[in-house]
Design a protein around this motif. Sequence first.
Motif, PDB file in Angstrom:
ATOM      1  N   ARG A  86      24.706  66.576  41.818  1.00 48.98           N
ATOM      2  CA  ARG A  86      24.264  65.286  41.295  1.00 48.98           C
ATOM      3  C   ARG A  86      24.688  64.124  42.176  1.00 48.98           C
ATOM      4  NH1 ARG A  86      21.655  64.426  36.315  1.00 48.98           N
ATOM      5  NH2 ARG A  86      21.342  66.433  35.267  1.00 48.98           N
ATOM      6  N   VAL A  87      25.838  64.270  42.825  1.00 54.27           N
ATOM      7  CA  VAL A  87      26.353  63.212  43.690  1.00 54.27           C
ATOM      8  C   VAL A  87      26.813  63.862  44.988  1.00 54.27           C
ATOM      9  CG1 VAL A  87      27.992  61.313  43.943  1.00 54.27           C
ATOM     10  CG2 VAL A  87      27.124  61.917  41.666  1.00 54.27           C
ATOM     11  N   ALA A  88      26.277  63.387  46.108  1.00 51.14           N
ATOM     12  CA  ALA A  88      26.581  63.983  47.405  1.00 51.14           C
ATOM     13  C   ALA A  88      28.018  63.704  47.831  1.00 51.14           C
ATOM     14  CB  ALA A  88      25.606  63.450  48.461  1.00 51.14           C
ATOM     15  N   ASP A  89      28.505  64.534  48.706  1.00 54.76           N
ATOM     16  CA  ASP A  89      29.868  64.414  49.210  1.00 54.76           C
ATOM     17  C   ASP A  89      30.099  63.025  49.795  1.00 54.76           C
ATOM     18  OD1 ASP A  89      32.409  64.952  50.028  1.00 54.76           O
ATOM     19  OD2 ASP A  89      31.850  66.244  51.710  1.00 54.76           O
ATOM     20  N   GLY A  90      31.168  62.378  49.349  1.00 54.28           N
ATOM     21  CA  GLY A  90      31.550  61.080  49.872  1.00 54.28           C
ATOM     22  C   GLY A  90      30.847  59.898  49.252  1.00 54.28           C
ATOM     23  N   VAL A  91      29.892  60.132  48.372  1.00 51.80           N
ATOM     24  CA  VAL A  91      29.144  59.047  47.733  1.00 51.80           C
ATOM     25  C   VAL A  91      29.767  58.720  46.377  1.00 51.80           C
ATOM     26  CG1 VAL A  91      26.911  58.332  46.788  1.00 51.80           C
ATOM     27  CG2 VAL A  91      27.013  59.702  48.884  1.00 51.80           C
ATOM     28  N   ALA A  92      30.031  57.442  46.137  1.00 51.23           N
ATOM     29  CA  ALA A  92      30.589  57.009  44.852  1.00 51.23           C
ATOM     30  C   ALA A  92      29.458  56.583  43.925  1.00 51.23           C
ATOM     31  CB  ALA A  92      31.550  55.842  45.061  1.00 51.23           C
ATOM     32  N   MET A  93      29.537  56.985  42.683  1.00 55.79           N
ATOM     33  CA  MET A  93      28.549  56.556  41.698  1.00 55.79           C
ATOM     34  C   MET A  93      28.674  55.056  41.451  1.00 55.79           C
ATOM     35  SD  MET A  93      28.719  59.653  38.861  1.00 55.79           S
ATOM     36  CE  MET A  93      27.375  58.957  37.879  1.00 55.79           C
ATOM     37  N   THR A  94      27.556  54.399  41.245  1.00 57.13           N
ATOM     38  CA  THR A  94      27.583  52.973  40.931  1.00 57.13           C
ATOM     39  C   THR A  94      27.955  52.780  39.465  1.00 57.13           C
ATOM     40  OG1 THR A  94      25.259  52.896  40.239  1.00 57.13           O
ATOM     41  CG2 THR A  94      25.717  52.604  42.592  1.00 57.13           C
ATOM     42  N   ASP A  95      28.316  51.543  39.112  1.00 57.47           N
ATOM     43  CA  ASP A  95      28.625  51.269  37.711  1.00 57.47           C
ATOM     44  C   ASP A  95      27.434  51.604  36.825  1.00 57.47           C
ATOM     45  OD1 ASP A  95      31.156  50.466  38.320  1.00 57.47           O
ATOM     46  OD2 ASP A  95      30.792  48.324  38.060  1.00 57.47           O
ATOM     47  N   GLY A  96      26.244  51.263  37.269  1.00 57.86           N
ATOM     48  CA  GLY A  96      25.048  51.543  36.489  1.00 57.86           C
ATOM     49  C   GLY A  96      24.847  53.024  36.261  1.00 57.86           C
ATOM     50  N   GLU A  97      25.119  53.822  37.277  1.00 52.71           N
ATOM     51  CA  GLU A  97      24.980  55.279  37.147  1.00 52.71           C
ATOM     52  C   GLU A  97      26.027  55.849  36.190  1.00 52.71           C
ATOM     53  OE1 GLU A  97      23.147  56.401  41.552  1.00 52.71           O
ATOM     54  OE2 GLU A  97      25.323  56.234  41.271  1.00 52.71           O
ATOM     55  N   ILE A  98      27.223  55.289  36.239  1.00 47.58           N
ATOM     56  CA  ILE A  98      28.281  55.763  35.342  1.00 47.58           C
ATOM     57  C   ILE A  98      27.961  55.377  33.899  1.00 47.58           C
ATOM     58  CG2 ILE A  98      30.730  55.574  34.748  1.00 47.58           C
ATOM     59  CD1 ILE A  98      31.264  55.023  37.741  1.00 47.58           C
ATOM     60  N   ILE A  99      27.545  54.132  33.693  1.00 40.58           N
ATOM     61  CA  ILE A  99      27.221  53.663  32.351  1.00 40.58           C
ATOM     62  C   ILE A  99      26.092  54.488  31.734  1.00 40.58           C
ATOM     63  CG2 ILE A  99      26.253  51.717  31.044  1.00 40.58           C
ATOM     64  CD1 ILE A  99      27.752  49.855  32.948  1.00 40.58           C
ATOM     65  N   GLY A 100      25.181  54.981  32.570  1.00 44.21           N
ATOM     66  CA  GLY A 100      24.054  55.762  32.074  1.00 44.21           C
ATOM     67  C   GLY A 100      24.239  57.260  32.177  1.00 44.21           C
ATOM     68  N   MET A 101      25.451  57.729  32.393  1.00 43.99           N
ATOM     69  CA  MET A 101      25.697  59.151  32.620  1.00 43.99           C
ATOM     70  C   MET A 101      25.265  59.981  31.410  1.00 43.99           C
ATOM     71  SD  MET A 101      29.212  60.616  34.306  1.00 43.99           S
ATOM     72  CE  MET A 101      29.125  61.788  35.653  1.00 43.99           C
ATOM     73  N   ASP A 102      24.340  60.911  31.637  1.00 42.50           N
ATOM     74  CA  ASP A 102      23.833  61.756  30.547  1.00 42.50           C
ATOM     75  C   ASP A 102      23.874  63.234  30.931  1.00 42.50           C
ATOM     76  OD1 ASP A 102      21.843  61.775  32.437  1.00 42.50           O
ATOM     77  OD2 ASP A 102      20.227  61.177  31.076  1.00 42.50           O
ATOM     78  N   TRP A 103      24.873  63.613  31.691  1.00 44.53           N
ATOM     79  CA  TRP A 103      25.050  65.006  32.107  1.00 44.53           C
ATOM     80  C   TRP A 103      26.539  65.310  32.217  1.00 44.53           C
ATOM     81  CZ3 TRP A 103      27.422  65.309  36.983  1.00 44.53           C
ATOM     82  CH2 TRP A 103      27.355  64.134  37.775  1.00 44.53           C
ATOM     83  N   HIS A 104      26.865  66.592  32.045  1.00 48.16           N
ATOM     84  CA  HIS A 104      28.251  67.030  32.157  1.00 48.16           C
ATOM     85  C   HIS A 104      28.509  67.644  33.521  1.00 48.16           C
ATOM     86  CE1 HIS A 104      30.027  66.151  28.389  1.00 48.16           C
ATOM     87  NE2 HIS A 104      29.321  66.991  27.667  1.00 48.16           N
ATOM     88  N   VAL A 105      29.713  67.431  34.019  1.00 46.75           N
ATOM     89  CA  VAL A 105      30.113  68.033  35.281  1.00 46.75           C
ATOM     90  C   VAL A 105      30.370  69.523  35.074  1.00 46.75           C
ATOM     91  CG1 VAL A 105      31.119  65.893  36.176  1.00 46.75           C
ATOM     92  CG2 VAL A 105      32.561  67.502  34.887  1.00 46.75           C
ATOM     93  N   ALA A 106      30.335  70.264  36.167  1.00 46.63           N
ATOM     94  CA  ALA A 106      30.656  71.696  36.119  1.00 46.63           C
ATOM     95  C   ALA A 106      32.060  71.880  35.555  1.00 46.63           C
ATOM     96  CB  ALA A 106      30.559  72.295  37.511  1.00 46.63           C
ATOM     97  N   GLY A 107      32.212  72.908  34.752  1.00 47.85           N
ATOM     98  CA  GLY A 107      33.493  73.171  34.094  1.00 47.85           C
ATOM     99  C   GLY A 107      33.411  72.904  32.612  1.00 47.85           C
ATOM    100  N   VAL A 108      32.566  71.952  32.207  1.00 45.14           N
ATOM    101  CA  VAL A 108      32.305  71.724  30.778  1.00 45.14           C
ATOM    102  C   VAL A 108      31.259  72.752  30.356  1.00 45.14           C
ATOM    103  CG1 VAL A 108      31.552  70.105  29.020  1.00 45.14           C
ATOM    104  CG2 VAL A 108      32.765  69.261  31.041  1.00 45.14           C
ATOM    105  N   THR A 109      31.621  73.651  29.479  1.00 47.18           N
ATOM    106  CA  THR A 109      30.751  74.781  29.157  1.00 47.18           C
ATOM    107  C   THR A 109      29.730  74.471  28.054  1.00 47.18           C
ATOM    108  OG1 THR A 109      32.370  75.653  27.590  1.00 47.18           O
ATOM    109  CG2 THR A 109      32.500  76.436  29.870  1.00 47.18           C
ATOM    110  N   THR A 110      29.983  73.475  27.238  1.00 49.51           N
ATOM    111  CA  THR A 110      29.093  73.152  26.134  1.00 49.51           C
ATOM    112  C   THR A 110      27.946  72.253  26.605  1.00 49.51           C
ATOM    113  OG1 THR A 110      31.021  73.165  24.667  1.00 49.51           O
ATOM    114  CG2 THR A 110      28.980  72.225  23.791  1.00 49.51           C
ATOM    115  N   PRO A 111      26.694  72.647  26.364  1.00 51.32           N
ATOM    116  CA  PRO A 111      25.588  71.782  26.759  1.00 51.32           C
ATOM    117  C   PRO A 111      25.521  70.532  25.894  1.00 51.32           C
ATOM    118  CG  PRO A 111      24.773  73.655  25.511  1.00 51.32           C
ATOM    119  CD  PRO A 111      26.235  73.911  25.741  1.00 51.32           C
TER     120      PRO A 111
END
Length: 364
Positions: free
Chosen positions: A336-361
């Motif tokens: 979802r986010v390439a190596d070395g790239v920081a998410m913008t505030d807008g992307e964080i505020i709109g986050m609608d996905w879980h990172v790997a490691g969270v097993t519950t959809p």
Amino acid sequence: MSDTLKRRSFLKGSLAATTALALPMRAHAQDVLKMGVVLPSPVADVGWSHTLMEGVNTVKEAYGDKLEVTVLENIMEGPDADRIANGLVSEGNKVLLLGSFGYQNGGIQIAKRNRDVSIIHASGFMVEPNFAPFTAKYWQGTYLMGMAAASLTKTKKIGCVGAFAIPELITSINAFMLGALSVDPEITMSVVWVNSWFDPASEQEAAKALISQDVDILFSNAQDTPSVIAVAEEAGVYAYNLNSSMKSYAPTKYLGVVGTDWGPHFKRLVDGHVAGNFPSANYWLGMEDDVVFTADWNPDIPADMVAQIEAKQAEIATGDFVVFKGPLTDQAGTERVADGVAMTDGEIIGMDWHVAGVTTPLPS
């Protein structure tokens, strides 16, 4: 209770709205500012609504008799809340604090119809010249809690009881997971959503269900009751929460708190209203703003981990460490986010996905 600080607690439902609108409007001196506060849960001694009221009390202490505050607590989101907020405006309240994401649609309409009313709104994304949402960067603190959790878990299974699957809470979960993975890449996390800000029975059931799955660290994510914390203490597993300390409910197993101090922010906005230049913006506030903090760390956390957490917290506060920086992969294994790239505030505020490691959809 002074005559300038009133609190009303209503039953959820249409009766609440009818009662609120039926309250008579009293005459006041022109130099007294009236402020209405609408909260989604009882104020109590802990939790989100309690923390908001602590912020309101900071404003009240500064203004004294020049400010009259009316508090409406335990108000269900939806049409009833809209009618109650409109009732406060009709009573002459010129500043409103609307304390929940679900009040946004009605609140923005009030702002458009009443340009002389300034609205401070908890969470959300809509902005008007007299409507200012505010959100905490809880994820700065939950990342640190993830590090602590990884140092204490025996089962390598951590869990979260979440209120609603909104970005503000999803980011807190994702940061918790990332913090844990930074210490131990084998850790996984399960999530149970209770779809309520205040439901002690459901919160207890969710906590017990997670513990039955060998989860030994719990995150009480935006619960306005100590239910999850108390269940964890009884079961002998560690737990932490957001907003205000619940250590008294778990004297031995309390991991810590990711707290918020809204007092200075609320006062700044009320000062702006009084001065005629309400500073409307979508406020996204964190450690760098002295809003988000961590406290009540459990003494069981190893000393070397405490040192690592303190160092990381300092880096987060200065911006030298960015929590949501690639490479970040979601549950499906998609980058979802390439190596070395920081998410913008807008992307964080709109986050609608879980990172790997969270097993519950996430719920659809």
